[in-house]
Write a protein that holds these residues in place. Structure first.
Motif, PDB file in Angstrom:
ATOM      1  N   VAL A  70       0.564  -1.195   0.028  1.00 22.89           N
ATOM      2  CA  VAL A  70      -0.204   0.103   0.112  1.00 22.89           C
ATOM      3  C   VAL A  70       0.895   1.148   0.028  1.00 22.89           C
ATOM      4  O   VAL A  70       0.999   2.291  -0.784  1.00 22.89           O
ATOM      5  CB  VAL A  70      -0.983   0.007   0.928  1.00 22.89           C
ATOM      6  CG1 VAL A  70      -1.921   1.032   1.157  1.00 22.89           C
ATOM      7  CG2 VAL A  70      -2.425  -0.881   1.141  1.00 22.89           C
ATOM      8  N   LEU A  71       2.292   0.820   0.874  1.00 22.15           N
ATOM      9  CA  LEU A  71       3.138   2.409   1.186  1.00 22.15           C
ATOM     10  C   LEU A  71       3.898   2.723   0.345  1.00 22.15           C
ATOM     11  O   LEU A  71       4.043   3.414  -0.535  1.00 22.15           O
ATOM     12  CB  LEU A  71       3.762   1.772   2.150  1.00 22.15           C
ATOM     13  CG  LEU A  71       3.140   1.877   3.202  1.00 22.15           C
ATOM     14  CD1 LEU A  71       3.390   2.102   4.826  1.00 22.15           C
ATOM     15  CD2 LEU A  71       1.957   3.560   3.577  1.00 22.15           C
ATOM     16  N   GLU A  72       4.267   1.670  -1.131  1.00 18.53           N
ATOM     17  CA  GLU A  72       4.079   1.803  -2.859  1.00 18.53           C
ATOM     18  C   GLU A  72       4.108   2.422  -3.380  1.00 18.53           C
ATOM     19  O   GLU A  72       4.247   3.290  -3.900  1.00 18.53           O
ATOM     20  CB  GLU A  72       4.596  -0.105  -2.572  1.00 18.53           C
ATOM     21  CG  GLU A  72       6.056  -0.488  -2.105  1.00 18.53           C
ATOM     22  CD  GLU A  72       5.989  -1.834  -2.824  1.00 18.53           C
ATOM     23  OE1 GLU A  72       6.093  -2.151  -3.742  1.00 18.53           O
ATOM     24  OE2 GLU A  72       7.055  -2.789  -1.551  1.00 18.53           O
ATOM     25  N   LEU A  73       2.192   2.513  -3.162  1.00 16.53           N
ATOM     26  CA  LEU A  73       1.209   2.958  -3.749  1.00 16.53           C
ATOM     27  C   LEU A  73       0.511   4.544  -3.487  1.00 16.53           C
ATOM     28  O   LEU A  73       0.745   5.436  -4.646  1.00 16.53           O
ATOM     29  CB  LEU A  73       0.325   1.862  -4.083  1.00 16.53           C
ATOM     30  CG  LEU A  73       0.158   0.480  -5.033  1.00 16.53           C
ATOM     31  CD1 LEU A  73      -0.981   0.344  -4.738  1.00 16.53           C
ATOM     32  CD2 LEU A  73       0.509   0.633  -6.695  1.00 16.53           C
ATOM     33  N   ASP A  74       1.007   4.478  -2.094  1.00 18.52           N
ATOM     34  CA  ASP A  74       0.421   5.926  -1.639  1.00 18.52           C
ATOM     35  C   ASP A  74       1.389   5.904  -0.342  1.00 18.52           C
ATOM     36  O   ASP A  74       0.982   5.542   0.461  1.00 18.52           O
ATOM     37  CB  ASP A  74      -1.074   5.253  -1.788  1.00 18.52           C
ATOM     38  CG  ASP A  74      -1.364   7.105  -0.729  1.00 18.52           C
ATOM     39  OD1 ASP A  74      -0.901   7.929  -1.181  1.00 18.52           O
ATOM     40  OD2 ASP A  74      -2.697   6.597   0.191  1.00 18.52           O
ATOM     41  N   PRO A  75       2.145   6.387  -0.293  1.00 13.55           N
ATOM     42  CA  PRO A  75       3.613   6.363   0.851  1.00 13.55           C
ATOM     43  C   PRO A  75       2.540   7.314   1.751  1.00 13.55           C
ATOM     44  O   PRO A  75       3.030   7.289   2.950  1.00 13.55           O
ATOM     45  CB  PRO A  75       4.796   7.096   0.573  1.00 13.55           C
ATOM     46  CG  PRO A  75       4.665   7.288  -1.434  1.00 13.55           C
ATOM     47  CD  PRO A  75       3.005   7.033  -1.901  1.00 13.55           C
ATOM     48  N   GLN A  76       0.740   8.467   1.670  1.00 14.36           N
ATOM     49  CA  GLN A  76       0.784   9.061   2.715  1.00 14.36           C
ATOM     50  C   GLN A  76      -0.664   8.262   2.554  1.00 14.36           C
ATOM     51  O   GLN A  76      -1.324   9.107   3.644  1.00 14.36           O
ATOM     52  CB  GLN A  76       0.287  10.118   1.524  1.00 14.36           C
ATOM     53  CG  GLN A  76       1.472  11.756   1.307  1.00 14.36           C
ATOM     54  CD  GLN A  76       2.728  11.420   2.588  1.00 14.36           C
ATOM     55  OE1 GLN A  76       2.064  12.198   3.352  1.00 14.36           O
ATOM     56  NE2 GLN A  76       3.942  11.283   2.223  1.00 14.36           N
ATOM     57  N   ASN A  77       0.016   7.065   2.988  1.00 19.14           N
ATOM     58  CA  ASN A  77      -1.191   6.013   3.680  1.00 19.14           C
ATOM     59  C   ASN A  77      -1.179   6.447   4.742  1.00 19.14           C
ATOM     60  O   ASN A  77      -0.871   5.509   5.675  1.00 19.14           O
ATOM     61  CB  ASN A  77      -1.738   5.010   2.641  1.00 19.14           C
ATOM     62  CG  ASN A  77      -3.312   4.981   3.261  1.00 19.14           C
ATOM     63  OD1 ASN A  77      -3.271   4.072   3.990  1.00 19.14           O
ATOM     64  ND2 ASN A  77      -4.058   4.089   1.711  1.00 19.14           N
ATOM     65  N   LYS A  78      -1.991   7.025   5.814  1.00 18.49           N
ATOM     66  CA  LYS A  78      -1.806   7.092   6.910  1.00 18.49           C
ATOM     67  C   LYS A  78      -2.407   5.915   8.084  1.00 18.49           C
ATOM     68  O   LYS A  78      -1.752   5.743   9.084  1.00 18.49           O
ATOM     69  CB  LYS A  78      -2.679   8.307   7.793  1.00 18.49           C
ATOM     70  CG  LYS A  78      -4.159   8.309   7.795  1.00 18.49           C
ATOM     71  CD  LYS A  78      -4.402   9.227   8.426  1.00 18.49           C
ATOM     72  CE  LYS A  78      -6.090   9.407   8.645  1.00 18.49           C
ATOM     73  NZ  LYS A  78      -6.958  10.813   8.763  1.00 18.49           N
ATOM     74  N   TYR A  79      -4.057   5.216   7.324  1.00 18.32           N
ATOM     75  CA  TYR A  79      -3.981   3.881   7.981  1.00 18.32           C
ATOM     76  C   TYR A  79      -2.831   2.738   7.576  1.00 18.32           C
ATOM     77  O   TYR A  79      -3.395   1.882   8.815  1.00 18.32           O
ATOM     78  CB  TYR A  79      -5.398   3.551   7.180  1.00 18.32           C
ATOM     79  CG  TYR A  79      -6.305   4.945   6.930  1.00 18.32           C
ATOM     80  CD1 TYR A  79      -7.184   5.027   8.417  1.00 18.32           C
ATOM     81  CD2 TYR A  79      -6.814   5.652   5.903  1.00 18.32           C
ATOM     82  CE1 TYR A  79      -7.857   5.974   9.017  1.00 18.32           C
ATOM     83  CE2 TYR A  79      -7.294   6.693   6.259  1.00 18.32           C
ATOM     84  CZ  TYR A  79      -7.915   6.516   8.232  1.00 18.32           C
ATOM     85  OH  TYR A  79      -8.789   7.470   7.925  1.00 18.32           O
ATOM     86  N   ALA A  80      -2.634   2.499   6.707  1.00 17.84           N
ATOM     87  CA  ALA A  80      -1.468   1.673   6.279  1.00 17.84           C
ATOM     88  C   ALA A  80       0.300   1.715   7.458  1.00 17.84           C
ATOM     89  O   ALA A  80       0.655   1.042   7.526  1.00 17.84           O
ATOM     90  CB  ALA A  80      -0.612   2.010   5.061  1.00 17.84           C
ATOM     91  N   TRP A  81       0.333   3.160   7.540  1.00 18.71           N
ATOM     92  CA  TRP A  81       1.868   3.496   8.334  1.00 18.71           C
ATOM     93  C   TRP A  81       1.024   3.020  10.176  1.00 18.71           C
ATOM     94  O   TRP A  81       1.118   2.236  10.855  1.00 18.71           O
ATOM     95  CB  TRP A  81       1.904   4.595   8.557  1.00 18.71           C
ATOM     96  CG  TRP A  81       2.570   5.321   7.679  1.00 18.71           C
ATOM     97  CD1 TRP A  81       2.399   6.432   6.336  1.00 18.71           C
ATOM     98  CD2 TRP A  81       3.703   4.837   6.947  1.00 18.71           C
ATOM     99  NE1 TRP A  81       3.889   6.105   5.560  1.00 18.71           N
ATOM    100  CE2 TRP A  81       4.171   5.341   6.044  1.00 18.71           C
ATOM    101  CE3 TRP A  81       4.786   3.809   7.838  1.00 18.71           C
ATOM    102  CZ2 TRP A  81       5.303   4.997   5.515  1.00 18.71           C
ATOM    103  CZ3 TRP A  81       6.242   3.566   7.016  1.00 18.71           C
ATOM    104  CH2 TRP A  81       6.368   4.164   5.911  1.00 18.71           C
ATOM    105  N   TYR A  82      -0.314   3.757  10.194  1.00 20.49           N
ATOM    106  CA  TYR A  82      -0.642   2.972  11.739  1.00 20.49           C
ATOM    107  C   TYR A  82      -0.799   1.335  11.695  1.00 20.49           C
ATOM    108  O   TYR A  82      -0.330   0.849  13.294  1.00 20.49           O
ATOM    109  CB  TYR A  82      -2.203   3.594  11.828  1.00 20.49           C
ATOM    110  CG  TYR A  82      -2.939   3.079  13.093  1.00 20.49           C
ATOM    111  CD1 TYR A  82      -2.874   3.541  14.493  1.00 20.49           C
ATOM    112  CD2 TYR A  82      -4.070   2.261  13.158  1.00 20.49           C
ATOM    113  CE1 TYR A  82      -3.499   3.471  15.587  1.00 20.49           C
ATOM    114  CE2 TYR A  82      -4.554   1.888  14.292  1.00 20.49           C
ATOM    115  CZ  TYR A  82      -4.065   2.193  15.379  1.00 20.49           C
ATOM    116  OH  TYR A  82      -5.140   2.225  16.475  1.00 20.49           O
ATOM    117  N   ASN A  83      -1.682   0.759  10.788  1.00 20.95           N
ATOM    118  CA  ASN A  83      -1.422  -0.392  11.147  1.00 20.95           C
ATOM    119  C   ASN A  83       0.004  -1.428  10.957  1.00 20.95           C
ATOM    120  O   ASN A  83      -0.046  -2.476  11.460  1.00 20.95           O
ATOM    121  CB  ASN A  83      -2.894  -1.252   9.941  1.00 20.95           C
ATOM    122  CG  ASN A  83      -4.029  -0.727  10.531  1.00 20.95           C
ATOM    123  OD1 ASN A  83      -4.317  -0.423  11.593  1.00 20.95           O
ATOM    124  ND2 ASN A  83      -4.404  -0.867   8.848  1.00 20.95           N
TER     125      ASN A  83
END
Length: 171
Positions: A54-67
């Motif tokens: 997910v972060l490769e596609l959208d480095p600003q995804n707070k939900y992926a970082w949080y999880n």
């Protein structure tokens, strides 16, 4: 009038770039849902890989970082959890779940910083009973019984089920 003239290829590439970014975010959101399902099914390694994709596609995804932080936190990898929560908070400095979980990590080692994070959670959601509970524990550790008692009262007032977690002398 030359400022209004654009080449067709420039317009087309701009559109493709915007379209590609939109597609990446859309793909990332679909993967995020898959990662959440993996996490719910206790496939933490799979969820970890999915969130990283997910972060490769959208480095600003707070939900992926949080999880990712939640997974690391659960595995006892406090440093990795803090890094992930911090990255979620760089995307959204007022993201309550990341603020709360980072406060839990900091509570034993940096209670003042943890208290500051908990206050931010409460400012966003005055009904956050567990935030009051942890703030009460911090005040109790600092021997500030008056402040601890006030926070424990708020915790119970917002969520009566927390009563059993409040130290007996403050019930």
């Amino acid at each position: 009038m030359s400022w209004a003239i654009h080449s067709h290829s420039a317009d087309s590439s701009d559109f493709k770039a915007q379209s590609s970014v939109g597609r990446n975010v859309q793909d990332a959101n679909m993967l995020l849902e898959a990662g959440i399902l993996q996490q719910k099914n206790h496939d933490l390694e799979g969820a970890d890989r999915t969130y990283r994709r997910v972060l490769e596609l959208d480095p600003q995804n707070k939900y992926a970082w949080y999880n990712l932080g939640v997974i690391a936190h659960g595995d006892g990898r406090a440093v990795d959890a803090r890094v992930a929560y911090d990255k979620a908070l760089k995307v959204d400095p007022a993201f309550p779940p990341a603020l709360f979980n980072e406060a839990l990590l900091l509570e034993p080692s940096d209670p003042d910083r943890a208290a500051g994070l908990l206050k931010r959670v409460i400012a966003d959601n005055p009904k956050a009973g567990t935030a009051y509970l942890h703030l009460g524990r911090i005040w109790e550790q600092k021997n500030r019984d008056d402040k601890a008692a006030a926070e424990f009262r708020r915790a119970i007032a917002t969520d009566p089920s927390l009563r059993s977690q409040v130290p007996k002398e403050f019930r």
